[in-house]
Design a protein around this motif. Sequence first.
Motif, PDB file in Angstrom:
ATOM      1  N   VAL A 159       0.768  -0.889  -0.169  1.00 57.09           N
ATOM      2  CA  VAL A 159       0.268  -0.191   0.360  1.00 57.09           C
ATOM      3  C   VAL A 159       1.086   1.170  -0.185  1.00 57.09           C
ATOM      4  O   VAL A 159       0.470   2.436  -0.729  1.00 57.09           O
ATOM      5  CB  VAL A 159      -1.194  -0.492   1.481  1.00 57.09           C
ATOM      6  N   ALA A 160       2.029   1.786   0.702  1.00 54.26           N
ATOM      7  CA  ALA A 160       2.604   2.425   0.653  1.00 54.26           C
ATOM      8  C   ALA A 160       3.289   2.816  -0.427  1.00 54.26           C
ATOM      9  O   ALA A 160       3.831   3.351  -0.620  1.00 54.26           O
ATOM     10  CB  ALA A 160       3.915   2.112   1.861  1.00 54.26           C
ATOM     11  N   HIS A 161       3.847   1.501  -0.827  1.00 51.69           N
ATOM     12  CA  HIS A 161       4.468   1.883  -2.683  1.00 51.69           C
ATOM     13  C   HIS A 161       3.837   2.633  -2.976  1.00 51.69           C
ATOM     14  O   HIS A 161       4.034   3.611  -4.017  1.00 51.69           O
ATOM     15  CB  HIS A 161       5.526   0.790  -2.848  1.00 51.69           C
ATOM     16  N   TYR A 162       2.616   2.078  -3.722  1.00 56.90           N
ATOM     17  CA  TYR A 162       1.469   3.130  -4.478  1.00 56.90           C
ATOM     18  C   TYR A 162       1.529   4.946  -3.941  1.00 56.90           C
ATOM     19  O   TYR A 162       0.781   5.710  -3.847  1.00 56.90           O
ATOM     20  CB  TYR A 162      -0.010   2.675  -4.103  1.00 56.90           C
ATOM     21  N   ALA A 163       0.908   4.776  -2.373  1.00 54.43           N
ATOM     22  CA  ALA A 163       0.680   5.884  -1.624  1.00 54.43           C
ATOM     23  C   ALA A 163       1.510   6.914  -2.075  1.00 54.43           C
ATOM     24  O   ALA A 163       1.085   8.298  -2.068  1.00 54.43           O
ATOM     25  CB  ALA A 163       0.959   6.106  -0.493  1.00 54.43           C
ATOM     26  N   ILE A 164       2.594   6.203  -1.742  1.00 53.37           N
ATOM     27  CA  ILE A 164       4.150   7.484  -2.278  1.00 53.37           C
ATOM     28  C   ILE A 164       3.625   7.474  -3.505  1.00 53.37           C
ATOM     29  O   ILE A 164       4.061   9.297  -3.805  1.00 53.37           O
ATOM     30  CB  ILE A 164       5.758   6.966  -2.302  1.00 53.37           C
ATOM     31  N   GLN A 165       3.477   7.232  -4.307  1.00 55.58           N
ATOM     32  CA  GLN A 165       3.468   7.413  -5.655  1.00 55.58           C
ATOM     33  C   GLN A 165       1.803   7.752  -6.007  1.00 55.58           C
ATOM     34  O   GLN A 165       2.707   9.529  -7.112  1.00 55.58           O
ATOM     35  CB  GLN A 165       3.322   6.431  -6.702  1.00 55.58           C
ATOM     36  N   PHE A 166       0.664   8.308  -5.572  1.00 63.66           N
ATOM     37  CA  PHE A 166       0.168   9.332  -5.832  1.00 63.66           C
ATOM     38  C   PHE A 166      -0.068  10.870  -4.497  1.00 63.66           C
ATOM     39  O   PHE A 166       0.304  11.667  -5.751  1.00 63.66           O
ATOM     40  CB  PHE A 166      -1.289   8.152  -5.081  1.00 63.66           C
TER      41      PHE A 166
END
Length: 326
Positions: A159-166
């Motif tokens: 989840v965090a990997h995507y949250a950083i990108q968003f």
Amino acid sequence: MRAATFTHTGPARDVLHIIDVPTPEPGPGDVRVRIATSGVNPSDVRRRGAPPAGKPAEFPLVIPHSDGAGVIDAVGPGVPASRIGERVYTINAQYRRAFGTAAEFCVVPSAFAPHLPDNVDFAVGACLGIPALTAYHAVMLDGPVKGQTLLVQGGAGAVAHYAIQFAKLDGATVITTISSDEKAKRAKAAGADHVVNYRTEDRKTRIEELTGGKGVDRIIEVDLRANAMTYPDLLVDHGKSVIYGSGSAPIPIPSFIPTSTTLQFILVYTLTDAQRTNYVAALEWLLSAGKLQHALGERFSLDRIAEAHERVEAGSLGNVIVELPG
């Protein structure tokens, strides 16, 4: 069709069995997806392994996993026949439902099978329903974050990997916590502006340095139990922590009152129809434009699903995928 199933909770090798079950038929408003890939999330593993071992599962027979991707091969009444042949990913396939995506076919409501762009691999599609949508909800639930500073806890997680990108794509400054050099590389590759190794650095001191003593506007939280006591030192006044993972967490409420801290718990399974529609549309655009990186982990055949669950339990760096025969 062949499917992975369990009837009682317990260790993966003890309770998961590959058997033949009837191929499901779509009802009104449903689509049937021929599954190419099935994503294994921590929630799937917890549901199967919930103590005590030997406890009856939530349904007499369960096919696990909510996330997956494949091609629609049949539709029920009320669904346009034009959807047949469409590449899709699944949402909530096994949330409050008996039969998920660890099978050759899966039936879900049409709205829970969004379009998967042609440039996106099925393995990526099996990472979207829970990890990507949770991350998008956590970052964007109050609107744009441009100009804000966000702390994403556990920056190498799915989840965090995507949250950083968003957050970065929307113009935020992103600080993330990690526990190793390998995880730091992954978080930086996703776009994090700053990484804080909480095993070797003092989190409070480092974040004070990075924010000029102001603190962060929002925390995206994977482990409330471990981190709640640090919030008064990290958040600005009237700051918010968006929590998608908590454990059994004592909450120090008196500590949050002087700073008017908001704790917002989220669960991707219970998005409103409007939220889901908006997030899916945003995600499709980002995917089509090639804006996102994806953290794929190991892949297993359906016959090795117990190993896939064990890999998640051991702490996979990347989304674990089960591949179905094509």
